[in-house]
Design a protein around this motif. Structure first.
Motif, PDB file in Angstrom:
ATOM      1  N   THR A  96       0.836  -1.206   0.000  1.00 31.09           N
ATOM      2  CA  THR A  96       0.000   0.000   0.000  1.00 31.09           C
ATOM      3  C   THR A  96       0.867   1.252   0.000  1.00 31.09           C
ATOM      4  N   VAL A  97       1.919   1.232   0.821  1.00 33.44           N
ATOM      5  CA  VAL A  97       2.854   2.365   0.845  1.00 33.44           C
ATOM      6  C   VAL A  97       3.581   2.477  -0.489  1.00 33.44           C
ATOM      7  N   LEU A  98       4.022   1.336  -1.021  1.00 37.27           N
ATOM      8  CA  LEU A  98       4.730   1.351  -2.305  1.00 37.27           C
ATOM      9  C   LEU A  98       3.840   1.898  -3.414  1.00 37.27           C
ATOM     10  N   ALA A 105       5.478   9.061  -8.009  1.00 35.27           N
ATOM     11  CA  ALA A 105       6.510   9.046  -9.041  1.00 35.27           C
ATOM     12  C   ALA A 105       5.895   9.272 -10.414  1.00 35.27           C
ATOM     13  N   GLY A 106       4.763   8.636 -10.660  1.00 36.19           N
ATOM     14  CA  GLY A 106       4.096   8.820 -11.945  1.00 36.19           C
ATOM     15  C   GLY A 106       3.642  10.248 -12.155  1.00 36.19           C
ATOM     16  N   GLU A 107       3.081  10.859 -11.123  1.00 40.80           N
ATOM     17  CA  GLU A 107       2.651  12.260 -11.217  1.00 40.80           C
ATOM     18  C   GLU A 107       3.827  13.179 -11.526  1.00 40.80           C
ATOM     19  N   THR A 151      12.819   6.761 -11.717  1.00 41.10           N
ATOM     20  CA  THR A 151      13.972   7.556 -12.157  1.00 41.10           C
ATOM     21  C   THR A 151      13.529   8.822 -12.875  1.00 41.10           C
ATOM     22  N   ALA A 152      12.520   8.703 -13.713  1.00 40.47           N
ATOM     23  CA  ALA A 152      12.037   9.854 -14.482  1.00 40.47           C
ATOM     24  C   ALA A 152      11.390  10.914 -13.604  1.00 40.47           C
ATOM     25  N   GLU A 160      14.982   7.077  -3.006  1.00 38.63           N
ATOM     26  CA  GLU A 160      15.605   6.340  -1.898  1.00 38.63           C
ATOM     27  C   GLU A 160      14.569   5.565  -1.091  1.00 38.63           C
ATOM     28  N   THR A 161      13.434   6.211  -0.830  1.00 39.95           N
ATOM     29  CA  THR A 161      12.376   5.535  -0.069  1.00 39.95           C
ATOM     30  C   THR A 161      11.794   4.382  -0.874  1.00 39.95           C
ATOM     31  N   HIS A 162      11.598   4.617  -2.162  1.00 34.74           N
ATOM     32  CA  HIS A 162      11.082   3.565  -3.035  1.00 34.74           C
ATOM     33  C   HIS A 162      12.034   2.375  -3.067  1.00 34.74           C
TER      34      HIS A 162
END
Length: 234
Positions: A96-98, A105-107, A151-152, A160-162
């Motif tokens: 859920t956190v991921l 990240a997508g946004e 990365t993008a 880092e958290t990911h």
């Protein structure tokens, strides 16, 4: 488990060149765990394992520490290492956190990624459709797709958290990815993510990412249910 049986379990695992002994050992153990040559809950005897791998106890201990940080190894009451076997509730909470991290990240990628980066992400999704590959190959392609999005996003704290959460969920995501009858669904979800990214629609990308991670939770719950059924049958 004897030294011979451990060596047999690891013999098909490839090691990347120019790695430290600890990293090489961690690579071999990681893939052995992913492929379930070393099943969840299996004790990891350090002496036998170091002999089987032809290394001293020191780099082996370092390798086990690396895998402990990734959530693949844990230590029992006697402080002896074993293959981790997290509960479904623990995996669900972490995924859920991921999902929230990958949605963010997508946004961000929609706002800051170059057209070349978005085209690369789309190509990764299409390559999965064209190739499919074996179980491990498909999984690495899957992770490359997700990694490219992070990365993008160009956000170091997010990356880092990911990395921490993704390492913790590496085996769980592999179990989800290996379900061949769910691959079409995975590919369709990747297509929706890539389409939203190419349109630079942050809201749609975040929604698609969260939906994709919810599917991962469903897949893992299915794996746990199948395992429970097999245990009951025996």
């Amino acid at each position: 488990m004897s030294a011979g049986s451990i060596l047999s379990a690891l013999e098909d695992v490839q090691i990347a060149p120019r790695r430290s002994l600890a990293e090489e050992a961690a690579d071999k153990l990681r893939e052995a765990i992913l492929l379930e040559h070393l099943a969840p809950g299996t004790p990891v005897p350090e002496r036998d394992l170091s002999e089987a791998m032809g290394i001293s106890r020191t780099p082996l201990k370092d390798a086990l520490r690396l895998l402990e940080m990734e959530g693949l190894i844990d230590y029992g009451p006697t402080r002896r290492p074993r293959v981790a076997n997290p509960s479904l509730d623990t995996l669900r909470d972490n995924i859920t956190v991921l999902g929230g991290l990958e949605a963010l990240a997508g946004e961000l990628a929609c706002a800051v990624a170059t057209d070349k980066e978005l085209a690369h992400i789309t190509a990764l999704a299409r390559n999965m459709e064209a190739d499919g590959g074996d179980t491990l190959s498909f999984f690495h392609q899957d992770m490359a797709f997700h990694g490219a999005i992070v990365t993008a996003a160009r956000n170091t704290p997010l990356a880092e958290t990911h990395r921490q959460y993704n390492a913790r969920l590496w085996r769980a995501r592999f179990l989800s990815s290996r379900q061949i009858d769910r691959r079409e669904n995975t590919q369709a979800e990747h297509d929706r993510i890539a389409t939203a990214l190419m349109a630079r629609d942050g809201a749609a990308t975040a929604t698609a990412m969260r939906a994709h991670l919810r599917s991962t939770i469903e897949n893992i719950a299915r794996v746990h249910a199948d395992a429970r059924t097999k245990r009951d049958e025996h």
